[in-house]
Design an enzyme around this catalytic site. Structure first.
Site, PDB file in Angstrom:
ATOM      1  N   ASP A   1      -4.919 -13.540  -3.655  1.00 38.89           N
ATOM      2  CA  ASP A   1      -4.492 -13.408  -2.259  1.00 38.89           C
ATOM      3  C   ASP A   1      -4.661 -14.758  -1.577  1.00 38.89           C
ATOM      4  O   ASP A   1      -5.780 -15.199  -1.288  1.00 38.89           O
ATOM      5  CB  ASP A   1      -5.324 -12.338  -1.532  1.00 38.89           C
ATOM      6  CG  ASP A   1      -4.783 -10.930  -1.778  1.00 38.89           C
ATOM      7  OD1 ASP A   1      -3.826 -10.785  -2.575  1.00 38.89           O
ATOM      8  OD2 ASP A   1      -5.309  -9.978  -1.164  1.00 38.89           O
TER       9      ASP A   1
ATOM     10  N   HIS B   1       0.890  -1.170   0.000  1.00 37.71           N
ATOM     11  CA  HIS B   1       0.000   0.000   0.000  1.00 37.71           C
ATOM     12  C   HIS B   1       0.921   1.211   0.000  1.00 37.71           C
ATOM     13  O   HIS B   1       2.012   1.160   0.585  1.00 37.71           O
ATOM     14  CB  HIS B   1      -0.824   0.090   1.282  1.00 37.71           C
ATOM     15  CG  HIS B   1      -1.725  -1.067   1.547  1.00 37.71           C
ATOM     16  ND1 HIS B   1      -1.339  -2.164   2.256  1.00 37.71           N
ATOM     17  CD2 HIS B   1      -3.020  -1.272   1.218  1.00 37.71           C
ATOM     18  CE1 HIS B   1      -2.345  -3.019   2.350  1.00 37.71           C
ATOM     19  NE2 HIS B   1      -3.379  -2.500   1.731  1.00 37.71           N
TER      20      HIS B   1
ATOM     21  N   GLU C   1     -10.775  -6.585  -5.408  1.00 40.85           N
ATOM     22  CA  GLU C   1     -10.778  -7.612  -4.347  1.00 40.85           C
ATOM     23  C   GLU C   1     -12.034  -7.453  -3.501  1.00 40.85           C
ATOM     24  O   GLU C   1     -12.250  -6.409  -2.876  1.00 40.85           O
ATOM     25  CB  GLU C   1      -9.524  -7.436  -3.481  1.00 40.85           C
ATOM     26  CG  GLU C   1      -9.461  -8.412  -2.321  1.00 40.85           C
ATOM     27  CD  GLU C   1      -8.182  -8.249  -1.488  1.00 40.85           C
ATOM     28  OE1 GLU C   1      -7.238  -7.583  -1.942  1.00 40.85           O
ATOM     29  OE2 GLU C   1      -8.160  -8.788  -0.365  1.00 40.85           O
TER      30      GLU C   1
ATOM     31  N   LYS D   1     -14.715  -8.471  -0.369  1.00 41.60           N
ATOM     32  CA  LYS D   1     -14.758  -8.983   1.006  1.00 41.60           C
ATOM     33  C   LYS D   1     -16.168  -8.716   1.523  1.00 41.60           C
ATOM     34  O   LYS D   1     -16.715  -7.646   1.283  1.00 41.60           O
ATOM     35  CB  LYS D   1     -13.704  -8.241   1.842  1.00 41.60           C
ATOM     36  CG  LYS D   1     -13.577  -8.729   3.274  1.00 41.60           C
ATOM     37  CD  LYS D   1     -12.366  -8.083   3.937  1.00 41.60           C
ATOM     38  CE  LYS D   1     -12.253  -8.447   5.394  1.00 41.60           C
ATOM     39  NZ  LYS D   1     -11.078  -7.841   6.030  1.00 41.60           N
TER      40      LYS D   1
ATOM     41  N   ASP E   1     -11.997 -12.177   9.605  1.00 43.49           N
ATOM     42  CA  ASP E   1     -10.951 -12.359   8.585  1.00 43.49           C
ATOM     43  C   ASP E   1      -9.654 -12.759   9.276  1.00 43.49           C
ATOM     44  O   ASP E   1      -8.947 -11.927   9.827  1.00 43.49           O
ATOM     45  CB  ASP E   1     -10.783 -11.028   7.837  1.00 43.49           C
ATOM     46  CG  ASP E   1      -9.864 -11.141   6.643  1.00 43.49           C
ATOM     47  OD1 ASP E   1      -9.744 -12.240   6.082  1.00 43.49           O
ATOM     48  OD2 ASP E   1      -9.275 -10.118   6.273  1.00 43.49           O
TER      49      ASP E   1
ATOM     50  N   GLU F   1      -9.544 -13.424  -2.742  1.00 37.05           N
ATOM     51  CA  GLU F   1      -8.804 -13.853  -1.546  1.00 37.05           C
ATOM     52  C   GLU F   1      -9.516 -15.029  -0.874  1.00 37.05           C
ATOM     53  O   GLU F   1     -10.725 -14.974  -0.620  1.00 37.05           O
ATOM     54  CB  GLU F   1      -8.671 -12.688  -0.550  1.00 37.05           C
ATOM     55  CG  GLU F   1      -8.062 -13.181   0.775  1.00 37.05           C
ATOM     56  CD  GLU F   1      -7.708 -12.090   1.766  1.00 37.05           C
ATOM     57  OE1 GLU F   1      -7.172 -11.052   1.345  1.00 37.05           O
ATOM     58  OE2 GLU F   1      -7.966 -12.299   2.963  1.00 37.05           O
TER      59      GLU F   1
ATOM     60  N   HIS G   1     -11.681 -14.228   2.280  1.00 33.28           N
ATOM     61  CA  HIS G   1     -12.865 -13.397   2.086  1.00 33.28           C
ATOM     62  C   HIS G   1     -14.049 -14.200   1.560  1.00 33.28           C
ATOM     63  O   HIS G   1     -15.186 -13.974   1.969  1.00 33.28           O
ATOM     64  CB  HIS G   1     -12.539 -12.237   1.153  1.00 33.28           C
ATOM     65  CG  HIS G   1     -11.496 -11.328   1.723  1.00 33.28           C
ATOM     66  ND1 HIS G   1     -11.014 -10.235   1.056  1.00 33.28           N
ATOM     67  CD2 HIS G   1     -10.841 -11.358   2.910  1.00 33.28           C
ATOM     68  CE1 HIS G   1     -10.097  -9.631   1.809  1.00 33.28           C
ATOM     69  NE2 HIS G   1      -9.982 -10.307   2.937  1.00 33.28           N
TER      70      HIS G   1
ATOM     71  N   ASP H   1      -6.875 -14.365   7.981  1.00 29.98           N
ATOM     72  CA  ASP H   1      -5.622 -14.165   7.226  1.00 29.98           C
ATOM     73  C   ASP H   1      -4.514 -15.089   7.734  1.00 29.98           C
ATOM     74  O   ASP H   1      -3.392 -14.651   8.033  1.00 29.98           O
ATOM     75  CB  ASP H   1      -5.159 -12.701   7.314  1.00 29.98           C
ATOM     76  CG  ASP H   1      -6.048 -11.744   6.542  1.00 29.98           C
ATOM     77  OD1 ASP H   1      -6.755 -12.177   5.624  1.00 29.98           O
ATOM     78  OD2 ASP H   1      -6.025 -10.540   6.868  1.00 29.98           O
TER      79      ASP H   1
ATOM     80  N   MET I   1       2.721  -5.677  -7.684  1.00 33.86           N
ATOM     81  CA  MET I   1       1.399  -5.093  -7.408  1.00 33.86           C
ATOM     82  C   MET I   1       1.525  -3.990  -6.361  1.00 33.86           C
ATOM     83  O   MET I   1       2.315  -4.103  -5.429  1.00 33.86           O
ATOM     84  CB  MET I   1       0.471  -6.206  -6.913  1.00 33.86           C
ATOM     85  CG  MET I   1      -0.916  -5.787  -6.487  1.00 33.86           C
ATOM     86  SD  MET I   1      -1.045  -5.202  -4.776  1.00 33.86           S
ATOM     87  CE  MET I   1      -1.690  -6.651  -3.947  1.00 33.86           C
TER      88      MET I   1
ATOM     89  N   ASP J   1      -1.413 -13.046   1.302  1.00 34.48           N
ATOM     90  CA  ASP J   1      -1.970 -11.943   2.083  1.00 34.48           C
ATOM     91  C   ASP J   1      -2.407 -12.533   3.421  1.00 34.48           C
ATOM     92  O   ASP J   1      -3.577 -12.838   3.635  1.00 34.48           O
ATOM     93  CB  ASP J   1      -3.152 -11.293   1.361  1.00 34.48           C
ATOM     94  CG  ASP J   1      -3.663 -10.086   2.128  1.00 34.48           C
ATOM     95  OD1 ASP J   1      -3.004  -9.685   3.099  1.00 34.48           O
ATOM     96  OD2 ASP J   1      -4.731  -9.552   1.770  1.00 34.48           O
TER      97      ASP J   1
ATOM     98  N   ASP K   1       2.379   1.768   3.348  1.00 30.36           N
ATOM     99  CA  ASP K   1       3.277   0.767   3.955  1.00 30.36           C
ATOM    100  C   ASP K   1       4.712   1.262   3.809  1.00 30.36           C
ATOM    101  O   ASP K   1       5.587   0.903   4.598  1.00 30.36           O
ATOM    102  CB  ASP K   1       3.195  -0.585   3.237  1.00 30.36           C
ATOM    103  CG  ASP K   1       1.834  -1.247   3.375  1.00 30.36           C
ATOM    104  OD1 ASP K   1       1.102  -0.885   4.311  1.00 30.36           O
ATOM    105  OD2 ASP K   1       1.513  -2.116   2.542  1.00 30.36           O
TER     106      ASP K   1
HETATM  107  C1  GCO Z   1      -7.808  -7.356   4.215  1.00 32.30           C
HETATM  108  C2  GCO Z   1      -7.445  -7.266   2.766  1.00 32.30           C
HETATM  109  C3  GCO Z   1      -6.229  -6.481   2.489  1.00 32.30           C
HETATM  110  C4  GCO Z   1      -6.029  -6.231   1.028  1.00 32.30           C
HETATM  111  C5  GCO Z   1      -4.955  -5.226   0.833  1.00 32.30           C
HETATM  112  C6  GCO Z   1      -4.583  -5.028  -0.599  1.00 32.30           C
HETATM  113  O1  GCO Z   1      -8.748  -8.049   4.483  1.00 32.30           O
HETATM  114  O2  GCO Z   1      -7.186  -6.713   5.048  1.00 32.30           O
HETATM  115  O3  GCO Z   1      -7.303  -8.574   2.289  1.00 32.30           O
HETATM  116  O4  GCO Z   1      -5.114  -7.114   3.043  1.00 32.30           O
HETATM  117  O5  GCO Z   1      -5.722  -7.388   0.336  1.00 32.30           O
HETATM  118  O6  GCO Z   1      -5.408  -4.030   1.371  1.00 32.30           O
HETATM  119  O7  GCO Z   1      -5.568  -4.353  -1.240  1.00 32.30           O
HETATM  120 MN    MN Z   2      -6.388  -9.379   0.617  1.00 31.04          MN
HETATM  121 MN    MN Z   3      -8.182 -10.862   4.385  1.00 31.27          MN
END
Ligand code: GCO
Ligand code: MN
Ligand code: MN
Length: 389
Positions: free
Chosen positions: A247, A56, A183, A185, A257, A219, A222, A259, A90, A289, A59
């Protein structure tokens, strides 16, 4: 560790700076580790065999950095990329962290916030281009609502379309070689997020002014948060020619979420996902991700990162074995009967074919007697994935 599962550049494994940089903060507790800095992330991931990192805007460059600070940070980062041969395939915009975005960015009710969000995305695109990125992800972090009385969901989708159309034109006007990936979610951090699934995004892309510039970044977590089958969503993206980025992580269905480290939950789904990607020749980045468990220290970040890549390669080897296993393939063929004449009859319409088909004499009772021998194939799959075979 076997060299067989040693990641190589050709595997195109990438990590977000925010993943290895994650400090383990959650809504109930503070950070538990320092997290990797951008420079450290590039160096350590390069040593582990990754292809690159994604980021990002914020970041790397703090939101309040001056132009001079920005240029210095970017120059230093580019030096490390050059030193290590790491790529940035990306980039994306942080349109969710700062309080200004607490009711969304492109879909905010406030035109000033919408304008600021589009400006921030243009600058993020410039940064991505400067670092060599050819894909730009849009994850609508806070593009959603809890108070539906305050926001019109039809306007929200329209505003999202206007922002993406504007940014596509910006990319073309600048002569950038950049494509967008959306993307989805379903919720979190908002109660409901607009365009909540990969399928919804696919429908939305068709309504854009430049649909050929816009693909998907599905992802795992998600789709599974919504109880959906991730690899079926990915299959639809592949079929539409829109799987440009992915992702990878893991998730227990129905939870927040999570992750999690790739393939750490739902081994079978992870196997069929890797099979889908490999069998269909997906050649985009394999982006993780995810983030280390909150229980981990800074040292655990690298166990986490190595684990994501190693698990992918292990499953890739299992896919090779599945495709080469005579018994499994025989069971698969049995489950997939062919009949060239019938297939030719129904693959496309013409009137004579329609008349032939209409006049045919089918006996549903007889058809229903045919065996679908899926038990053995599914058991063989389990035995292969668990290593019993
Ligand atoms: C999340 C998202 C993010 C995006 C990222 C890139 O749920 O936090 O998956 O990690 O993937 O912001 O756009
Ligand atoms: Mn993501
Ligand atoms: Mn996520």
């Amino acid at each position: 560790m076997s060299v067989m599962y040693q990641p190589k550049k050709e595997d195109k494994f990438t990590f977000g700076l925010w993943t290895v940089g994650n400090r383990g903060r959650d809504p109930f507790g503070d950070e538990v580790r320092a997290g990797a800095t951008p420079i450290e992330a590039v160096r350590r991931l390069a040593e582990l065999g990754a292809y690159g990192v994604n980021l990002h805007d914020n970041d790397l460059v703090p939101i309040n950095a001056t132009a001079g600070e920005r240029d210095r940070i970017v120059a230093e980062f580019k030096t490390v990329l050059d030193d290590t041969g790491m790529k940035v395939p990306m980039a994306t915009t942080n349109l969710f962290y700062h309080p200004v975005f607490r009711d969304g960015a492109f879909t905010s009710n406030d035109p000033a916030i919408r304008a600021y969000a589009v400006q921030k995305a243009m600058r993020g695109i410039d940064l991505g281009v400067e670092l060599g990125a050819e894909l730009y992800v849009f994850w609508g972090g806070r593009e959603g609502a809890e108070v539906d009385a305050a926001k019109d969901p039809v306007s929200a989708v329209k505003r999202m379309r206007e922002a993406l159309n504007f940014l596509c034109e910006y990319v073309m006007d600048q002569g950038y070689k950049m494509r967008f990936c959306l993307e989805a979610k379903p919720n979190e951090p908002r109660g409901d997020i607009y365009l909540p699934t990969t399928g919804a995004m696919l429908g939305f892309i068709a309504t854009l002014a430049h649909p050929e510039m816009v693909g998907l970044n599905p992802e795992v977590a998600h789709e599974q948060m919504a109880g959906l089958c991730f690899h079926h969503a990915v299959a639809q993206a592949i079929d539409a020619g829109k799987l440009w980025h992915i992702d990878l992580n893991a998730q227990k269905p129905g939870r927040f979420d999570q992750d999690l480290r790739f393939a750490s939950e739902g081994y079978k789904g992870a196997f069929f996902l890797v099979k889908l990607l490999e069998d269909n020749g997906y050649d985009g980045p394999r982006h993780f991700d995810a983030h280390p468990y909150r229980t981990e220290s800074d040292q655990g970040i690298w166990d986490f990162a190595a684990g994501c890549m190693r698990s992918y390669l292990i499953l890739k080897e299992k896919v090779r074995q599945f495709n080469a296993d005579p018994e499994i393939q025989e069971a698969y063929r049995e489950a997939n009967p062919t009949d060239p004449d019938l297939e030719a009859l129904i693959e496309s319409y013409d009137r004579p074919k329609a008349e032939t088909l209409k006049a045919m004499d089918w006996d549903p009772e007889e058809l229903a007697q045919r065996r679908l021998a899926y038990e053995r194939l599914d058991q063989l799959t389990f035995e292969l994935v668990t290593g019993a075979r």
